[in-house]
Design a protein around this motif. Structure first.
Motif, PDB file in Angstrom:
ATOM      1  N   GLY A 192     -11.290  29.374 -69.029  1.00  0.00           N
ATOM      2  CA  GLY A 192     -11.647  30.105 -67.836  1.00  0.00           C
ATOM      3  C   GLY A 192     -10.684  29.657 -66.872  1.00  0.00           C
ATOM      4  N   LEU A 193      -9.990  28.313 -66.846  1.00  0.00           N
ATOM      5  CA  LEU A 193      -9.259  28.191 -65.805  1.00  0.00           C
ATOM      6  C   LEU A 193      -7.722  28.429 -66.229  1.00  0.00           C
ATOM      7  CD1 LEU A 193     -10.516  24.430 -65.307  1.00  0.00           C
ATOM      8  CD2 LEU A 193     -10.379  26.045 -63.691  1.00  0.00           C
ATOM      9  N   GLU A 194      -7.531  28.927 -67.483  1.00  0.00           N
ATOM     10  CA  GLU A 194      -6.217  29.007 -68.032  1.00  0.00           C
ATOM     11  C   GLU A 194      -5.755  30.531 -68.287  1.00  0.00           C
ATOM     12  OE1 GLU A 194      -3.804  26.731 -68.313  1.00  0.00           O
ATOM     13  OE2 GLU A 194      -4.659  25.507 -67.398  1.00  0.00           O
ATOM     14  N   PHE A 195      -6.856  31.299 -68.428  1.00  0.00           N
ATOM     15  CA  PHE A 195      -6.365  32.703 -68.607  1.00  0.00           C
ATOM     16  C   PHE A 195      -5.521  33.301 -67.880  1.00  0.00           C
ATOM     17  CE2 PHE A 195     -11.071  33.262 -70.703  1.00  0.00           C
ATOM     18  CZ  PHE A 195     -10.477  33.321 -72.105  1.00  0.00           C
ATOM     19  N   GLU A 196      -4.447  33.953 -68.617  1.00  0.00           N
ATOM     20  CA  GLU A 196      -3.388  35.112 -68.205  1.00  0.00           C
ATOM     21  C   GLU A 196      -3.456  36.352 -68.636  1.00  0.00           C
ATOM     22  OE1 GLU A 196       0.358  33.206 -68.651  1.00  0.00           O
ATOM     23  OE2 GLU A 196      -0.125  31.151 -67.454  1.00  0.00           O
ATOM     24  N   LEU A 197      -3.449  37.307 -67.820  1.00  0.00           N
ATOM     25  CA  LEU A 197      -3.644  38.609 -68.221  1.00  0.00           C
ATOM     26  C   LEU A 197      -2.233  39.232 -68.764  1.00  0.00           C
ATOM     27  CD1 LEU A 197      -5.587  41.255 -67.848  1.00  0.00           C
ATOM     28  CD2 LEU A 197      -4.167  41.748 -65.538  1.00  0.00           C
ATOM     29  N   LEU A 198      -2.314  39.927 -69.957  1.00  0.00           N
ATOM     30  CA  LEU A 198      -1.513  40.339 -70.635  1.00  0.00           C
ATOM     31  C   LEU A 198      -1.397  41.834 -70.188  1.00  0.00           C
ATOM     32  CD1 LEU A 198      -2.048  39.115 -74.112  1.00  0.00           C
ATOM     33  CD2 LEU A 198      -0.377  38.229 -72.467  1.00  0.00           C
ATOM     34  N   ASP A 199      -0.347  42.560 -70.653  1.00  0.00           N
ATOM     35  CA  ASP A 199       0.025  44.007 -69.969  1.00  0.00           C
ATOM     36  C   ASP A 199      -1.193  45.080 -70.730  1.00  0.00           C
ATOM     37  OD1 ASP A 199       2.284  43.292 -68.827  1.00  0.00           O
ATOM     38  OD2 ASP A 199       3.608  43.772 -70.242  1.00  0.00           O
ATOM     39  N   ASN A 200      -1.722  44.662 -72.120  1.00  0.00           N
ATOM     40  CA  ASN A 200      -2.701  45.538 -72.317  1.00  0.00           C
ATOM     41  C   ASN A 200      -4.145  45.311 -71.816  1.00  0.00           C
ATOM     42  OD1 ASN A 200      -3.101  43.226 -73.654  1.00  0.00           O
ATOM     43  ND2 ASN A 200      -3.088  44.223 -75.915  1.00  0.00           N
ATOM     44  N   GLU A 201      -4.078  44.525 -70.976  1.00  0.00           N
ATOM     45  CA  GLU A 201      -5.555  44.197 -70.154  1.00  0.00           C
ATOM     46  C   GLU A 201      -6.387  43.037 -70.971  1.00  0.00           C
ATOM     47  OE1 GLU A 201      -6.249  45.202 -67.255  1.00  0.00           O
ATOM     48  OE2 GLU A 201      -4.380  46.172 -67.169  1.00  0.00           O
ATOM     49  N   TRP A 202      -5.543  42.582 -72.025  1.00  0.00           N
ATOM     50  CA  TRP A 202      -6.203  41.299 -72.720  1.00  0.00           C
ATOM     51  C   TRP A 202      -5.796  40.227 -71.982  1.00  0.00           C
ATOM     52  CZ3 TRP A 202      -8.726  40.167 -77.609  1.00  0.00           C
ATOM     53  CH2 TRP A 202      -9.253  41.469 -78.145  1.00  0.00           C
ATOM     54  N   GLU A 203      -6.722  38.937 -72.185  1.00  0.00           N
ATOM     55  CA  GLU A 203      -6.112  37.788 -71.293  1.00  0.00           C
ATOM     56  C   GLU A 203      -6.089  36.546 -72.587  1.00  0.00           C
ATOM     57  OE1 GLU A 203      -8.515  37.005 -67.405  1.00  0.00           O
ATOM     58  OE2 GLU A 203      -9.795  38.189 -68.713  1.00  0.00           O
ATOM     59  N   CYS A 204      -5.106  35.616 -72.247  1.00  0.00           N
ATOM     60  CA  CYS A 204      -4.851  34.586 -73.252  1.00  0.00           C
ATOM     61  C   CYS A 204      -4.773  33.324 -72.400  1.00  0.00           C
ATOM     62  CB  CYS A 204      -3.588  35.051 -74.046  1.00  0.00           C
ATOM     63  SG  CYS A 204      -2.895  33.696 -75.073  1.00  0.00           S
ATOM     64  N   ALA A 205      -5.264  32.333 -73.175  1.00  0.00           N
ATOM     65  CA  ALA A 205      -5.325  30.891 -72.377  1.00  0.00           C
ATOM     66  C   ALA A 205      -4.803  29.973 -73.575  1.00  0.00           C
ATOM     67  CB  ALA A 205      -6.681  30.360 -71.946  1.00  0.00           C
ATOM     68  N   THR A 206      -3.723  29.199 -73.478  1.00  0.00           N
ATOM     69  CA  THR A 206      -3.295  28.141 -74.331  1.00  0.00           C
ATOM     70  C   THR A 206      -3.853  26.951 -74.175  1.00  0.00           C
ATOM     71  OG1 THR A 206      -1.255  29.437 -74.754  1.00  0.00           O
ATOM     72  CG2 THR A 206      -1.270  26.948 -75.337  1.00  0.00           C
ATOM     73  N   LEU A 207      -4.503  26.272 -74.990  1.00  0.00           N
ATOM     74  CA  LEU A 207      -5.473  25.179 -74.802  1.00  0.00           C
ATOM     75  C   LEU A 207      -4.763  23.982 -75.394  1.00  0.00           C
ATOM     76  CD1 LEU A 207      -9.073  26.952 -75.211  1.00  0.00           C
ATOM     77  CD2 LEU A 207      -7.465  26.681 -73.012  1.00  0.00           C
ATOM     78  N   ARG A 208      -3.679  23.735 -75.853  1.00  0.00           N
ATOM     79  CA  ARG A 208      -3.162  22.436 -76.513  1.00  0.00           C
ATOM     80  C   ARG A 208      -3.896  22.377 -77.838  1.00  0.00           C
ATOM     81  NH1 ARG A 208      -3.968  17.939 -71.789  1.00  0.00           N
ATOM     82  NH2 ARG A 208      -6.172  18.371 -72.285  1.00  0.00           N
ATOM     83  N   SER A 209      -3.067  21.729 -78.629  1.00  0.00           N
ATOM     84  CA  SER A 209      -3.134  21.297 -80.010  1.00  0.00           C
ATOM     85  C   SER A 209      -3.749  22.434 -80.722  1.00  0.00           C
ATOM     86  CB  SER A 209      -4.256  20.065 -80.269  1.00  0.00           C
ATOM     87  OG  SER A 209      -5.692  20.171 -79.749  1.00  0.00           O
ATOM     88  N   GLY A 210      -3.050  23.518 -80.498  1.00  0.00           N
ATOM     89  CA  GLY A 210      -3.058  24.717 -81.583  1.00  0.00           C
ATOM     90  C   GLY A 210      -4.269  25.637 -80.890  1.00  0.00           C
TER      91      GLY A 210
END
Length: 567
Positions: free
Chosen positions: A222-240
């Motif tokens: 919830g703290l890391e989500f970033e918006l992609l161009d197709n309205e999906w969101e992605c968050a990288t949470l370390r260790s894969g």
């Protein structure tokens, strides 16, 4: 290629300890046979829902146990803390120790080979000091997929107990999580979360409404989500670990197993999509080793080693996943043609929805056995079948098969449009580079894997199989024999029925007018249909009498098929 057998042979040859992770418990038996054959000590790993007597027996507390288990608490923790959760021991503990807990008491070092499910790769005890083989792609085994409400309740519940974060609940975090005034507190919380820790194991919280052990990871997302161009969101949470969220607020958290603890890992897949393997196993360290280096070698392998004769129709993509586009007439024509060519009814692989439609139609009588795509992984049901058909292509929801995996890789993927602004479809379907690779992974490679199910086991006098593919969705490097499916029109079927019912058939002659009198088809159209039957060799004609009329007589109309024919 015997890749599964090969890893057991490797363990026997090298003496190295091996752990195999695969998908289906029925495949464990095959590994057991190979280990026995080679004199290796082995153990099928204990599984909570398979070995615990409380599960699957409609015993008291089963529903409550499932609820706790689905909140991310392990089977071992449930047994160890049963009184705190339920106020009493589990039913499986009433007469002594649970079979599952007893089976957990072993030393991995005592066994040459451990055999388990993909999910059991999360247990470091099964990895440390051992070599690991992952048999076929694990799919969504490492996904945690809470609903929006489950995710946000878990976060809110966690924040109430977590004093180090300055947010009261999910709404508060989503609105103020990126405020600069909280930057230091958020940063400190992330650092203290730990590089590999992602579970809340506080016993006093575990029975709270909305609790989930993965709440820290969901909060991190919830703290890391970033918006992609197709309205999906992605968050990288370390260790894969990666979390994505769809525009419809559907959450997916990828939690790869701690494979760094093993000596090394081999991933076995005859048709891999490396991007998906890299994501699923949690690192960009995969080295791809192709056994067959060129398309020519792949074709030779199918033909000469596997003995497969692949024949493909002109049917187009035939997306059969939903069942809306199933064409039993075209499929029936193919199956009739196969019987005529091979003198044997084929076994069929198709979608689950098509299978259901076949079972309620005349098509079923033309099939020796049928299986659906979703039940193929590791299956040897058709290993000795010499005539097969793969009908229709899988087409899972694009959000799951393409956009979600793209978002996990930080890429925005959308279906391309044609020049007229309409979305691409059928054989022209286009998602761009990565999107097309992800789509092919689910569609073209699934079709090829279905083809490879047939004739895998050689017999004394033959090997391989003749496989008819009734979809265009084969990889481009496959060069099958092309076939054309011709289905009979309703008018043609009516004309043939009228001929067969006539007292003057098959020993006499009939004119177009006489045939038309017993159908709803006009005389002129009857003439065209009879000429088509003449060209196919079912009837013949002479001309004479009034108006030099056509007089039709029988040649082999008894061989006329119900649905159509293969050319």
């Amino acid at each position: 290629m015997g890749k599964s057998y090969g890893v057991i042979k490797w363990a026997e040859r090298t003496g190295n300890p091996l752990t195999v992770f695969t998908s289906r418990r029925e495949l464990y038996g095959q590994y057991v046979e190979w280990c026995e054959e080679m004199g290796l000590s082995f153990l099928s790993l204990p599984a909570f829902q398979h070995d615990c007597e409380t599960m699957g027996e409609d015993l008291p507390l089963e529903a409550e146990v499932n609820q706790i288990y689905e909140s991310g608490i392990s089977g071992a923790e449930i047994h160890e803390n049963a009184r705190q959760y339920f106020g009493q021991p589990l039913p499986c503990q009433q007469q002594g120790k649970c079979r599952y807990m007893e089976r957990r008491e072993f030393d991995p070092e005592d066994y040459d080979v451990l055999i388990g499910h993909y999910l059991q790769a999360h247990n470091r005890d099964y990895l440390e000091g051992r070599y690991v083989a992952i048999d076929e792609f694990p799919g969504d085994a490492y996904f945690f997929e809470p609903t929006h409400n489950e995710a946000t309740r878990a976060i809110s519940n966690y924040l109430k107990a977590e004093d180090t974060l300055p947010f009261e609940n999910w709404k508060d975090l989503s609105e103020r999580g990126d405020d600069s005034e909280y930057e230091e507190e958020v940063k400190e919380w992330k650092e203290n979360l730990g590089f590999y820790s992602h579970r809340d194991t506080r016993l006093h919280l575990q029975q709270n409404p909305g609790f989930h052990a993965h709440a820290p990871l969901l909060t991190y997302a919830g703290l890391e989500f970033e918006l992609l161009d197709n309205e999906w969101e992605c968050a990288t949470l370390r260790s894969g670990r990666i979390a994505v969220r769809s525009p419809e607020d559907e959450w997916t958290v990828l939690i790869p197993p701690p494979l760094y603890a093993s000596e090394s890992v081999v991933a076995l897949d005859g048709t891999p999509t490396v991007t998906k393997w890299r994501l699923a196993l949690g690192g960009n360290w995969i080295e791809r080793e192709e056994v067959l280096d060129s398309d020519t070698e792949k074709r030779e392998y199918l033909r000469d080693v596997l003995g497969l004769e692949i024949k493909q129709t002109d049917a187009g993509s035939k997306p059969y996943q939903s069942g809306k586009h199933v064409n039993t007439k075209s499929d029936g024509a193919l199956l009739e043609g196969i019987y005529e060519r091979e003198e044997s009814r084929p076994a069929v692989i198709t979608s689950k929805q098509a299978q259901a439609q076949y079972e309620s139609s005349d098509v079923l009588s033309l099939i020796e056995g049928v299986e659906h795509y979703g039940n193929l992984k590791g299956s040897n049901r058709f290993a000795e079948v010499r005539v097969g058909a793969v009908i229709g292509s899988p087409h899972p929801p694009e959000n799951e098969a393409v956009k979600r995996w793209g978002a996990l890789d930080g890429e925005s993927i959308e279906r391309k449009e044609r020049e007229d602004g309409q979305p691409t479809r059928g054989d022209d379907l286009d998602f761009g580079g990565l999107g097309n690779a992800l789509f092919r992974d689910v569609v073209e490679k699934e079709v090829l894997q279905a083809v490879l199910r047939f004739g895998r086991t050689p017999s004394a006098d033959t090997h391989g199989a003749a496989v008819y593919v009734h979809t265009s969705r084969l990889p481009r490097w496959v060069t099958p024999e092309p076939l054309r499916i011709k289905t009979w029109s309703e008018g043609m079927q009516e004309v043939v029925a009228a001929l067969r019912c006539s007292h003057d058939w098959p020993d006499g002659e009939l004119t177009n007018k006489e045939i038309a009198s017993n159908t709803s088809v006009g005389t002129k159209q009857v003439g065209e249909l009879m000429k088509e039957l003449d060209e196919e060799g079912y009837v013949t004609h002479r001309r004479g009498g009034r108006g030099n009329a056509y007089h039709w007589s029988d040649v082999r109309l008894e061989e006329f098929t119900e649905f159509g024919q293969v050319e």
